[in-house]
Design an enzyme around this catalytic site. Structure first.
Site, mmCIF file in Angstrom:
data_model
loop_
_atom_site.group_PDB
_atom_site.id
_atom_site.type_symbol
_atom_site.label_atom_id
_atom_site.label_comp_id
_atom_site.label_asym_id
_atom_site.label_seq_id
_atom_site.Cartn_x
_atom_site.Cartn_y
_atom_site.Cartn_z
ATOM 1 N N TYR A 1 1.336 1.278 -7.518
ATOM 2 C CA TYR A 1 0.704 1.746 -6.398
ATOM 3 C C TYR A 1 0.862 3.478 -6.564
ATOM 4 O O TYR A 1 -0.237 3.651 -5.775
ATOM 5 C CB TYR A 1 1.597 1.462 -5.416
ATOM 6 C CG TYR A 1 0.891 1.889 -3.967
ATOM 7 C CD1 TYR A 1 0.068 0.720 -3.547
ATOM 8 C CD2 TYR A 1 1.498 2.252 -3.230
ATOM 9 C CE1 TYR A 1 -0.499 0.524 -2.453
ATOM 10 C CE2 TYR A 1 1.290 2.906 -2.018
ATOM 11 C CZ TYR A 1 0.096 1.418 -1.194
ATOM 12 O OH TYR A 1 -0.873 1.706 -0.273
ATOM 13 N N LYS B 1 -2.949 5.488 -7.003
ATOM 14 C CA LYS B 1 -3.543 6.182 -5.694
ATOM 15 C C LYS B 1 -3.766 7.510 -6.020
ATOM 16 O O LYS B 1 -4.732 8.110 -5.343
ATOM 17 C CB LYS B 1 -2.227 5.535 -4.339
ATOM 18 C CG LYS B 1 -2.617 4.657 -3.978
ATOM 19 C CD LYS B 1 -4.163 4.529 -3.121
ATOM 20 C CE LYS B 1 -3.770 2.926 -2.491
ATOM 21 N NZ LYS B 1 -5.304 2.816 -1.459
ATOM 22 N N LYS C 1 -5.027 -1.192 -12.057
ATOM 23 C CA LYS C 1 -6.522 -1.244 -11.854
ATOM 24 C C LYS C 1 -7.526 -0.866 -11.113
ATOM 25 O O LYS C 1 -8.529 -0.825 -10.673
ATOM 26 C CB LYS C 1 -6.646 -2.431 -12.907
ATOM 27 C CG LYS C 1 -6.905 -2.412 -14.012
ATOM 28 C CD LYS C 1 -6.874 -4.116 -14.650
ATOM 29 C CE LYS C 1 -6.730 -4.393 -15.924
ATOM 30 N NZ LYS C 1 -7.297 -5.914 -16.529
ATOM 31 N N TYR D 1 -22.651 -4.072 -7.545
ATOM 32 C CA TYR D 1 -24.362 -3.202 -7.230
ATOM 33 C C TYR D 1 -25.296 -3.553 -5.492
ATOM 34 O O TYR D 1 -25.372 -4.379 -5.950
ATOM 35 C CB TYR D 1 -25.679 -3.039 -7.943
ATOM 36 C CG TYR D 1 -25.373 -3.195 -9.835
ATOM 37 C CD1 TYR D 1 -25.244 -1.605 -10.083
ATOM 38 C CD2 TYR D 1 -24.219 -4.571 -10.398
ATOM 39 C CE1 TYR D 1 -24.583 -1.198 -11.442
ATOM 40 C CE2 TYR D 1 -23.633 -3.363 -12.151
ATOM 41 C CZ TYR D 1 -23.989 -2.377 -11.942
ATOM 42 O OH TYR D 1 -23.143 -2.053 -13.478
ATOM 43 N N VAL E 1 -13.082 -5.461 -6.711
ATOM 44 C CA VAL E 1 -13.033 -3.734 -6.941
ATOM 45 C C VAL E 1 -13.028 -3.396 -8.715
ATOM 46 O O VAL E 1 -13.821 -2.428 -8.718
ATOM 47 C CB VAL E 1 -12.884 -2.906 -6.007
ATOM 48 C CG1 VAL E 1 -13.334 -3.245 -4.931
ATOM 49 C CG2 VAL E 1 -11.729 -2.858 -6.095
ATOM 50 N N ARG F 1 6.903 -5.652 4.574
ATOM 51 C CA ARG F 1 7.113 -4.211 5.367
ATOM 52 C C ARG F 1 7.501 -4.534 6.442
ATOM 53 O O ARG F 1 7.662 -5.065 7.633
ATOM 54 C CB ARG F 1 5.246 -3.651 5.846
ATOM 55 C CG ARG F 1 4.858 -3.605 4.751
ATOM 56 C CD ARG F 1 3.523 -2.775 4.619
ATOM 57 N NE ARG F 1 2.474 -3.555 4.729
ATOM 58 C CZ ARG F 1 0.925 -3.132 4.821
ATOM 59 N NH1 ARG F 1 0.544 -2.023 4.899
ATOM 60 N NH2 ARG F 1 -0.090 -3.853 4.613
HETATM 61 N N1 LIG Z 1 -1.103 -0.292 6.443
HETATM 62 C C1 LIG Z 1 -0.133 0.439 5.954
HETATM 63 O O1 LIG Z 1 0.585 1.199 6.617
HETATM 64 C C2 LIG Z 1 -0.945 1.637 4.611
HETATM 65 C C3 LIG Z 1 -0.723 2.931 4.794
HETATM 66 C C4 LIG Z 1 -1.204 3.462 3.170
HETATM 67 C C5 LIG Z 1 -2.269 3.104 3.209
HETATM 68 N N2 LIG Z 1 -2.635 2.307 2.793
HETATM 69 C C6 LIG Z 1 -3.878 1.630 2.093
HETATM 70 O O2 LIG Z 1 -5.147 1.494 3.217
HETATM 71 C C7 LIG Z 1 -5.692 0.411 2.453
HETATM 72 C C8 LIG Z 1 -5.727 -1.109 3.087
HETATM 73 O O3 LIG Z 1 -4.151 -1.392 3.411
HETATM 74 P P1 LIG Z 1 -3.704 -2.684 4.399
HETATM 75 O O4 LIG Z 1 -2.661 -2.506 5.364
HETATM 76 O O5 LIG Z 1 -4.398 -3.169 5.472
HETATM 77 O O6 LIG Z 1 -3.606 -3.679 3.514
HETATM 78 P P2 LIG Z 1 -3.997 -5.215 3.351
HETATM 79 O O7 LIG Z 1 -3.196 -5.874 2.159
HETATM 80 O O8 LIG Z 1 -3.940 -5.823 4.651
HETATM 81 O O9 LIG Z 1 -5.060 -5.130 2.571
HETATM 82 C C9 LIG Z 1 -6.242 -4.688 1.478
HETATM 83 C C10 LIG Z 1 -6.594 -5.435 1.186
HETATM 84 O O10 LIG Z 1 -7.974 -5.283 0.073
HETATM 85 C C11 LIG Z 1 -8.217 -6.572 -1.080
HETATM 86 N N3 LIG Z 1 -7.751 -6.414 -2.050
HETATM 87 C C12 LIG Z 1 -6.588 -6.122 -2.765
HETATM 88 N N4 LIG Z 1 -7.481 -5.876 -4.254
HETATM 89 C C13 LIG Z 1 -8.607 -5.618 -4.169
HETATM 90 C C14 LIG Z 1 -9.465 -5.789 -5.193
HETATM 91 N N5 LIG Z 1 -8.853 -5.476 -6.903
HETATM 92 N N6 LIG Z 1 -10.483 -6.198 -5.061
HETATM 93 C C15 LIG Z 1 -11.267 -5.944 -3.648
HETATM 94 N N7 LIG Z 1 -10.932 -6.946 -3.042
HETATM 95 C C16 LIG Z 1 -9.401 -6.291 -3.072
HETATM 96 C C17 LIG Z 1 -7.010 -7.449 -0.106
HETATM 97 O O11 LIG Z 1 -7.125 -8.970 -0.619
HETATM 98 C C18 LIG Z 1 -7.183 -6.956 0.872
HETATM 99 O O12 LIG Z 1 -7.679 -7.521 2.344
HETATM 100 C C19 LIG Z 1 -5.279 0.151 1.472
HETATM 101 O O13 LIG Z 1 -5.956 1.234 -0.008
HETATM 102 C C20 LIG Z 1 -3.641 0.726 1.306
HETATM 103 O O14 LIG Z 1 -3.136 1.411 0.402
HETATM 104 C C21 LIG Z 1 -2.169 1.875 3.929
#
Ligand SMILES: NC(=O)c1ccc[n+]([C@@H]2O[C@H](COP(=O)([O-])OP(=O)(O)OC[C@H]3O[C@@H](n4cnc5c(N)ncnc54)[C@H](O)[C@@H]3O)[C@@H](O)[C@H]2O)c1
Length: 326
Positions: free
Chosen positions: A151, A155, A97, A70, A65, A192
């Site tokens: 992070y 965010k 980034k 597009y 990302v 975690r």
């Molecule tokens: N799980 C939690 O407790 C939690 C808490 C707060 C916020 N979040 C947010 O929720 C979202 C999902 O979290 P999750 O727990 O599923 O994490 P995760 O690491 O399992 O999933 C994140 C996904 O994003 C993809 N990714 C990372 N960088 C990328 C990039 N540059 N381009 C495309 N894809 C990319 C990864 O490959 C992965 O599939 C995140 O944005 C995270 O910050 C999660």
């Protein structure tokens, strides 16, 4: 351009191969929508989407990302970002980034398509909070130069961008601040607390508690969280958030360790380690806004969610053992 011939939506989910994203995709497919998942597989895995192989309404695109995309869709859920400290600190510049350039690229896409866009923000925007529980109007206590800042600040900047696109271009934004969530498909090595404890207990290894274990966390089961995410996206025009999504039931880390040992019937013993830098002492969402504006609150109790998650990790470890033996 919006489709004229049916009410089914084409939805882009970034980060859809990850823990939360893959469950969100399951829910959206069950609602009858067409899903495009864009993910660079940094922390996500195709295994999380294996069951969708050949699904007629699902498409996977390997895409980072931080580069523009597009495509033609009706809605965007932006979840792409590594979420656990071991992963987001592995390449902190790429983490910032992903949050910032990723937000700009997805917001640019939403602006061109004039579509709704959801941002997966985080309770980490509150940093080590000085108010408890955290409400959305608390501005946070974040260290801008520490190892977690890539992070937290990434965010926070993404939230700023979402609100500026809303004010400047009238974009329909939806921002949720997600608190600790657990469940099947969590990465087993993401460091975690829930996955750590479960893997350690299932392997009969010592359970490592950081500090004295009196720091508290609240844990939301993934099904509840995904219901909340969809409710945020479907909220009336004008509701932007930020809105907290999480489970307000608070446990000390020590209590969690005890419950995990009891639920897995493990013989593991608890061992303590020094507290990591900038580790928040308390974290608990105030979910009054989600309750009043969305009619959402978590329903799954910890014991029930732990049972499902234990079942998943047991199967994963058994598959790993079988693979080693082959
Ligand atoms: N799980 C939690 O407790 C939690 C808490 C707060 C916020 N979040 C947010 O929720 C979202 C999902 O979290 P999750 O727990 O599923 O994490 P995760 O690491 O399992 O999933 C994140 C996904 O994003 C993809 N990714 C990372 N960088 C990328 C990039 N540059 N381009 C495309 N894809 C990319 C990864 O490959 C992965 O599939 C995140 O944005 C995270 O910050 C999660």
């Amino acid at each position: 351009m919006a489709r004229l011939y049916d009410s089914r939506k084409r939805i882009l989910v970034t980060g859809g191969a990850g823990f939360l994203g893959s469950h969100l995709i399951d829910k959206l497919l069950a609602q009858g929508h067409d899903i495009l998942c864009a993910d660079n597989l940094f922390t996500g895995t195709k295994r999380n989407l294996e069951h969708l192989h050949n699904h007629p309404r699902f498409e996977f695109l390997r895409h980072d990302v931080t580069f523009p995309l597009y495509v033609e869709v009706d809605e965007i859920y932006n979840l792409a970002c590594p979420a656990s400290p071991v992963h987001y600190q592995h390449d902190p510049v790429q983490t910032t980034k992903t949050s910032v350039h990723g937000a700009i690229n997805m917001l640019g896409l939403a602006k061109r398509l004039k579509c709704r866009i959801f941002q997966a923000s985080t309770s980490e925007v509150y940093g080590d909070p000085s108010v408890h529980p955290q409400r959305e109007d608390y501005w946070g206590n974040v260290n801008p130069v520490g190892p977690r800042s890539c992070y937290d600040e990434g965010k926070r900047c993404a939230e700023t961008l979402f609100f500026d696109y809303c004010r400047q271009f009238g974009l329909a934004i939806k921002v949720a601040r997600i608190f600790n969530t657990y469940g099947p498909r969590m990465h087993p090595a993401d460091g975690r607390v829930v996955s750590n404890f479960l893997i350690q207990a299932l392997k009969g290894e010592p359970i490592t508690v950081y500090g004295d274990g009196s720091q508290t966390r609240s844990f939301c089961y993934v099904d509840d969280l995904v219901d909340g995410i969809v409710k945020v996206m479907e909220s009336p025009d004008g509701f932007t958030g930020p809105v907290n999504l999480g489970n307000p039931d608070e446990f000390t880390i020590r209590e969690l360790a005890d419950r995990v040992i009891a639920e897995t019937k493990s013989r593991s013993k608890i061992e303590t380690r020094p507290l990591p830098c900038d580790d928040p002492k308390q974290r608990q969402p105030d979910i009054s806004l989600a309750k009043s504006a969305l009619g959402w609150w978590p329903k799954v109790p910890l014991e029930e969610g732990l049972k499902e998650t234990i079942g998943y990790f047991r199967a994963l470890l058994a598959a790993e053992t079988r693979a080693k033996g082959e």
